[in-house]
Scaffold this active site. Structure first.
Site, short mmCIF file in Angstrom:
data_model
loop_
_atom_site.label_atom_id
_atom_site.label_comp_id
_atom_site.label_asym_id
_atom_site.label_seq_id
_atom_site.Cartn_x
_atom_site.Cartn_y
_atom_site.Cartn_z
N GLY A 77 0.84 -1.20 0.00
CA GLY A 77 0.00 0.00 0.00
C GLY A 77 0.86 1.24 0.00
O GLY A 77 2.06 1.17 0.30
N CYS B 241 5.28 -6.06 1.54
CA CYS B 241 5.68 -4.65 1.51
C CYS B 241 5.05 -3.88 2.67
O CYS B 241 5.36 -4.14 3.82
CB CYS B 241 5.34 -4.07 0.13
N TYR B 242 4.12 -2.98 2.40
CA TYR B 242 3.46 -2.29 3.50
C TYR B 242 2.84 -3.31 4.46
O TYR B 242 2.83 -3.11 5.68
CB TYR B 242 2.38 -1.34 2.96
N HIS C 49 7.59 -7.39 -3.74
CA HIS C 49 6.30 -7.80 -4.30
C HIS C 49 6.46 -9.10 -5.09
O HIS C 49 6.84 -9.08 -6.27
CB HIS C 49 5.74 -6.71 -5.24
N GLU D 253 4.21 -10.85 -6.35
CA GLU D 253 3.13 -11.05 -7.32
C GLU D 253 3.43 -10.49 -8.70
O GLU D 253 2.72 -10.79 -9.65
CB GLU D 253 1.81 -10.44 -6.79
N ASP E 114 -17.31 -10.43 -23.45
CA ASP E 114 -17.63 -10.07 -22.07
C ASP E 114 -19.13 -9.96 -21.84
O ASP E 114 -19.66 -10.54 -20.90
CB ASP E 114 -16.94 -8.75 -21.70
N SER F 79 -21.49 -11.19 -23.60
CA SER F 79 -22.14 -12.47 -23.86
C SER F 79 -22.03 -13.39 -22.65
O SER F 79 -23.02 -14.00 -22.22
CB SER F 79 -21.51 -13.18 -25.06
N LYS G 131 -9.50 -11.38 -18.44
CA LYS G 131 -10.06 -11.75 -19.75
C LYS G 131 -9.99 -13.26 -20.01
O LYS G 131 -10.96 -13.87 -20.46
CB LYS G 131 -9.30 -11.00 -20.85
#
Ligand code: XMP
Length: 520
Positions: free
Chosen positions: A59, A86-87, A177, A179, A234, A236, A376
């Site tokens: 953050g 991190c934070y 991080h 990720e 999307d 649909s 997606k």
């Protein structure tokens, strides 16, 4: 609500720009997780959510700031593994009796290298592939004293406590991080963490489907929902999912603005009405749109006219449905703004991508966005799970203003008809050569010039067109697709032979930037 029982991981969001990537990494491990802003997580919430593990995101704040974001202290008493990032690491240390120091010239941003210490930790199994693992840092403050019970397992030049852990309590905290892409071995950390936490990796699209259906039913009750269907993936998938949840309480509105591709309207209508038996309004508004676009050549004016008419038409048909209370949209995770609001109370600030911009406010509708947590490729997986045909799921993106922005200059019915035919031949060629799924987006633009040609023994004076095919990840940047000369030659010949009105074919090799994908 739902009898799906799978383990749940709670991500407490402290506002990092990359929190959603944590969710992404966990999804790849088939772990169910939810992101909740720190200021909505209290004791009661934790009890109700009953997480099997917790992750504290990074953050932008400093633990020294007044009202610094903090988790409830009770999170440490749940007896579940916690990973702080991190934070999140600084928060963990602060809460558990360690110390954090303001960053004075020791900030680290970007690439850094973490080296192991002598200590061994299960959560790091297989982590140090090299002596110095590349990680991505982004911090000002740093931990200066670790909390009692913690050990250090990795250090970087500016973060002596880059990897810390208390193996007895299963609390782990890292300064970087894991990720992000720039921490190449980061996924391993998550994998080990969820394994230690005992996750079975049982969260699949089937589970998501059932959860989403339960959530839609709970949100909507017996109210009516309308959904603007474009025929894209999307909207649909959103429509089919919502229909499965609430049946005929959902009405879809498909606006044919006369700027669709060859056979597109029939395809969409047949699929939804005939295959899914869904209430569908096919609003044939070609005359209205093409009438108002007559003589207009400025790209922005075209877009504005189309946007305005779209809202009017949608509203007209939606009103006819009766007292709809909800508008369904295929908003995806990347469309949802990443950060949470710290000052604005408990609500998450989101930027919804309004496919039918401005409508919800204008009509007093609430939004149903069942894909808001998906990426997606996950939407495509959900579509497959819902049984949508592969041909629909894999479709290239198609812009809202449709062929209007592939017809530079004035739009005429004649040009649109030629464009539709040329586009159909081009896409057919791409499919025949097995390239459709390799290309992110491909289409033809009809150019506002006629050129001289010779066919048979005669002179022609017809339109030129440009073929476009790009590869891209998100549409933000793109590169042209490197077709072979044979493919291009064959396609040009086919278009000129099969499409009256075109006598010259060019291939657009502009990347984005500096070009854009569409011509207007
Ligand atoms: P550009 O031309 O900006 O396009 O490079 C990037 C991607 O966005 C699509 N696009 C749109 N999609 N409404 C949409 O729904 C629009 O107004 C619009 N304009 C461009 C484009 O097809 C490409 O995939």
């Amino acid at each position: 609500m739902t009898d799906i029982s799978h383990d749940r991981l709670l991500i407490i969001d402290f506002g990092s720009q990359v929190t959603q990537l944590i969710a992404r990494r966990l999804r790849e491990l088939n772990v169910f997780c939810e992101i909740h802003p720190f200021n909505t997580v209290d004791d009661a919430f934790l009890k109700d959510f009953n997480p099997k593990a917790v992750i504290f995101s990074g953050g932008p704040s400093s633990v020294f700031a007044e009202g610094a974001p903090m988790p409830p202290q009770s999170v440490f008493d749940l007896g579940v593994p916690i990973l702080g990032i991190c934070y999140g690491q600084q928060v963990m240390m602060q809460c558990l009796g360690g110390k954090v120091e303001r960053g004075h010239g020791t900030a680290e941003f970007g690439r850094a290298f973490v080296a192991p210490t002598q200590n061994k930790l299960d959560v790091l199994e297989g982590w140090f592939l090299t002596e110095k693992e590349q990680v991505w840092m982004s911090h000002g403050d740093h931990v200066s004293e670790i909390a009692p019970g913690f050990e250090v397992y990795g250090t970087s030049p500016n973060a002596p406590f880059a990897i810390t852990g208390d193996a007895a309590r299963n609390f782990y905290a890292v300064q970087f991080h894991p990720e992000v892409h720039h921490t190449p071995n980061g996924a391993r950390l998550y994998e080990n963490f969820v394994r230690l936490a005992g996750f079975k990796g049982d969260w699949t699209m089937r589970a998501y489907r059932e959860e989403a259906i339960a959530a839609i039913r709970a949100q909507v009750g017996d109210a009516k929902v309308i959904c603007g269907l474009s025929g894209g993936v999307d909207s649909s998938v959103a429509a089919v999912l919502i229909h499965e949840a609430i049946g005929d309480q959902l009405t879809c509105v498909f606006v044919d603005h006369g700027l669709l591709r060859k056979g597109e309207a029939e395809e969409v209508v047949t699929m939804f009405r005939d295959n899914y038996n869904m209430p569908l309004i096919h609003a044939d508004e070609q005359e209205l749109f093409l009438g108002e676009l007559d003589g207009v050549s400025d790209p922005e004016t075209k877009r504005k006219i189309i946007g305005r008419l779209f809202i009017d038409v949608f509203q007209k048909h939606a009103t006819a449905v009766g007292d709809a209370k909800f508008l369904a949209q295929g908003t995806l995770y990347p469309d949802v703004i990443e950060s949470v609001s710290f000052s604005g109370g408990p609500s998450v600030t989101i930027k919804s991508h309004h496919n039918v911009g401005g409508l919800p406010e204008k009509m007093g509708l609430k939004l149903v966005e069942p894909l808001r947590e998906l990426f997606k490729d996950e939407v495509r997986a959900l579509g497959r799970e819902l049984g949508l045909p592969a041909s629909f799921i894999g479709r290239h993106p198609f812009p809202g203003p449709g062929l209007a922005i592939r017809c530079p200059g004035e739009i005429t019915r004649e040009k649109l008809a030629i464009l539709r035919e040329a586009d159909a031949v081009y896409i057919d060629q791409i499919r025949k050569h097995g390239l459709y799924d390799e290309i992110w987006q491909a289409f033809v633009a009809i150019l506002p010039v006629r050129t001289v040609g010779v066919m048979g023994d005669g002179r022609t004076y017809d339109f030129a067109c440009a073929l476009r095919a790009v590869n891209s990840v998100d549409g933000m940047t793109a590169d042209y697709y490197p077709f072979t000369h044979e493919f291009l030659g064959e396609t040009a010949t086919r278009i000129i032979n099969e499409v009256p009105g075109i006598n010259r074919v060019t291939y657009d090799i502009t990347s984005k930037p500096p070009g854009t994908i569409e011509w207007e």
